[in-house]
Write a protein that holds these residues in place. Structure first.
Motif, PDB file in Angstrom:
ATOM      1  N   TYR A 223       0.834  -1.358  -0.055  1.00  0.00           N
ATOM      2  CA  TYR A 223      -0.092  -0.095   0.039  1.00  0.00           C
ATOM      3  C   TYR A 223       1.028   1.250   0.033  1.00  0.00           C
ATOM      4  CZ  TYR A 223      -3.078   3.920   1.513  1.00  0.00           C
ATOM      5  OH  TYR A 223      -3.765   4.995   1.718  1.00  0.00           O
ATOM      6  N   VAL A 224       1.993   1.313   0.788  1.00  0.00           N
ATOM      7  CA  VAL A 224       2.706   2.535   1.113  1.00  0.00           C
ATOM      8  C   VAL A 224       3.411   2.766  -0.534  1.00  0.00           C
ATOM      9  CG1 VAL A 224       4.726   3.344   2.100  1.00  0.00           C
ATOM     10  CG2 VAL A 224       3.428   2.129   3.239  1.00  0.00           C
ATOM     11  N   ARG A 225       4.004   1.580  -1.178  1.00  0.00           N
ATOM     12  CA  ARG A 225       4.582   1.888  -2.482  1.00  0.00           C
ATOM     13  C   ARG A 225       3.598   2.506  -3.362  1.00  0.00           C
ATOM     14  NH1 ARG A 225       7.619  -3.953  -2.660  1.00  0.00           N
ATOM     15  NH2 ARG A 225       8.637  -2.985  -4.586  1.00  0.00           N
ATOM     16  N   THR A 226       2.444   1.837  -3.339  1.00  0.00           N
ATOM     17  CA  THR A 226       1.427   2.379  -4.200  1.00  0.00           C
ATOM     18  C   THR A 226       1.059   3.646  -4.051  1.00  0.00           C
ATOM     19  OG1 THR A 226       0.463   0.139  -4.558  1.00  0.00           O
ATOM     20  CG2 THR A 226      -0.944   1.869  -4.992  1.00  0.00           C
ATOM     21  N   TRP A 227       1.003   4.176  -2.922  1.00  0.00           N
ATOM     22  CA  TRP A 227       0.730   5.572  -2.514  1.00  0.00           C
ATOM     23  C   TRP A 227       1.768   6.446  -2.937  1.00  0.00           C
ATOM     24  CZ3 TRP A 227       2.477   9.279   0.554  1.00  0.00           C
ATOM     25  CH2 TRP A 227       1.949  10.350   1.121  1.00  0.00           C
ATOM     26  N   LEU A 228       2.989   6.060  -2.748  1.00  0.00           N
ATOM     27  CA  LEU A 228       3.971   6.910  -2.965  1.00  0.00           C
ATOM     28  C   LEU A 228       4.183   7.100  -4.890  1.00  0.00           C
ATOM     29  CD1 LEU A 228       6.798   5.683  -0.981  1.00  0.00           C
ATOM     30  CD2 LEU A 228       5.879   8.054  -0.906  1.00  0.00           C
ATOM     31  N   GLU A 229       3.940   5.583  -5.415  1.00  0.00           N
ATOM     32  CA  GLU A 229       3.774   5.580  -6.999  1.00  0.00           C
ATOM     33  C   GLU A 229       3.017   6.766  -7.420  1.00  0.00           C
ATOM     34  OE1 GLU A 229       5.430   4.425 -10.489  1.00  0.00           O
ATOM     35  OE2 GLU A 229       5.950   4.024  -8.484  1.00  0.00           O
ATOM     36  N   LYS A 230       1.973   6.966  -6.943  1.00  0.00           N
ATOM     37  CA  LYS A 230       0.839   7.980  -7.388  1.00  0.00           C
ATOM     38  C   LYS A 230       1.487   9.582  -7.229  1.00  0.00           C
ATOM     39  CE  LYS A 230      -3.039   4.962  -6.729  1.00  0.00           C
ATOM     40  NZ  LYS A 230      -4.346   4.675  -5.968  1.00  0.00           N
ATOM     41  N   ARG A 231       2.319   9.723  -6.404  1.00  0.00           N
ATOM     42  CA  ARG A 231       2.952  10.950  -6.140  1.00  0.00           C
ATOM     43  C   ARG A 231       4.102  11.293  -6.510  1.00  0.00           C
ATOM     44  NH1 ARG A 231      -0.881   9.040  -3.073  1.00  0.00           N
ATOM     45  NH2 ARG A 231      -2.598  10.200  -2.317  1.00  0.00           N
ATOM     46  N   ARG A 232       4.939  10.522  -7.523  1.00  0.00           N
ATOM     47  CA  ARG A 232       6.126  10.853  -7.809  1.00  0.00           C
ATOM     48  C   ARG A 232       6.057  11.344  -9.346  1.00  0.00           C
ATOM     49  NH1 ARG A 232       9.800   5.354  -8.763  1.00  0.00           N
ATOM     50  NH2 ARG A 232       8.693   4.552 -10.653  1.00  0.00           N
ATOM     51  N   GLY A 233       5.006  11.462 -10.101  1.00  0.00           N
ATOM     52  CA  GLY A 233       4.918  12.242 -11.205  1.00  0.00           C
ATOM     53  C   GLY A 233       5.608  11.458 -12.310  1.00  0.00           C
TER      54      GLY A 233
END
Length: 233
Positions: A223-233
């Motif tokens: 979940y954390v990795r997906t959350w970050l993926e959506k926010r790295r552009g």
């Protein structure tokens, strides 16, 4: 070095031996930098090696990883606070991409939240958020008093709950059975941050001990990795 890692180097941001950032780059063009900030209740024996097992996971995802070391122990809060600012500035220079995500665990979560305005996204894992309350409840076997002494002003200044709203987007993860940092502190922090207008996502994990929060195989990481993926552009 794994196949996902192209290079590892050290960035120094001061003269003290603890003022450095270990930078590991992925193969190919990175799309952002993840900063890792370790915990350990400000005690010297706990180092950036605590976060090292997370590095291969993030380089495999295409992130540059900046694993931060900072002054603590007898160096005092002023040194730690200064190193937070300097190390995040150094981490900004580590990657080709401008996006910066800050991930901190325990006291590292405290630092990540305090430095949140320097990043684009923050993940706080079982963070220490209220040092006044923590001092009263003697969290970490009296760690607040041990590090800050009787400096009430510093204890308040170092408390993320006194600095809401945090900057950027924030994800907080905490285990309900955490015996080192009470989840009730985190619940109250999230409520205060949201009331102040922050965008804070909060995940309570039913079974997640304090140290297991930084184990790469733990259940919250997809979940954390997906959350970050959506926010790295």
């Amino acid at each position: 070095m794994s196949a996902a890692e192209a290079a590892r180097r050290t960035l120094r941001y001061g003269q003290h031996p603890d003022q450095h950032v270990e930078v590991t780059s992925p193969v190919g063009s990175p799309r952002g930098t993840v900063v890792l900030i370790h915990g350990g209740y400000w005690r010297r024996p706990f180092t950036a090696e605590l976060m090292q097992p997370l590095v291969p996971m993030f380089t495999a995802d295409g992130w540059v990883v900046a694993n931060v070391e900072y002054r603590r122990g007898s160096e005092g809060w002023a040194a730690t606070a200064a190193d937070l600012t300097a190390s995040l500035a150094a981490a900004r220079t580590a990657g080709e991409a401008s996006r910066l995500a800050i991930i901190g665990h325990s006291v590292g979560g405290q630092l990540a939240l305090l430095g949140s305005s320097e990043g684009d996204a923050v993940v706080a894992l079982a963070p220490v958020t209220d040092l006044v309350r923590g001092s009263r409840e003697r969290i970490g076997d009296g760690a607040v008093e041990e590090f800050f002494g009787e400096s009430t002003d510093s204890i308040v200044a170092a408390s993320p709950v006194a600095h809401v709203p945090p900057g950027g987007e924030v994800l907080v993860v905490h285990g309900r059975d955490d015996a080192r940092v009470p989840i009730e502190h985190t619940r109250d922090y999230v409520e205060a941050a949201r009331s102040a207008g922050a965008r804070v996502d909060f995940t309570e994990v039913p079974q997640l001990s304090h140290l297991h929060a930084i184990v790469p195989a733990a259940s919250h990481w997809p979940y954390v990795r997906t959350w970050l993926e959506k926010r790295r552009g």
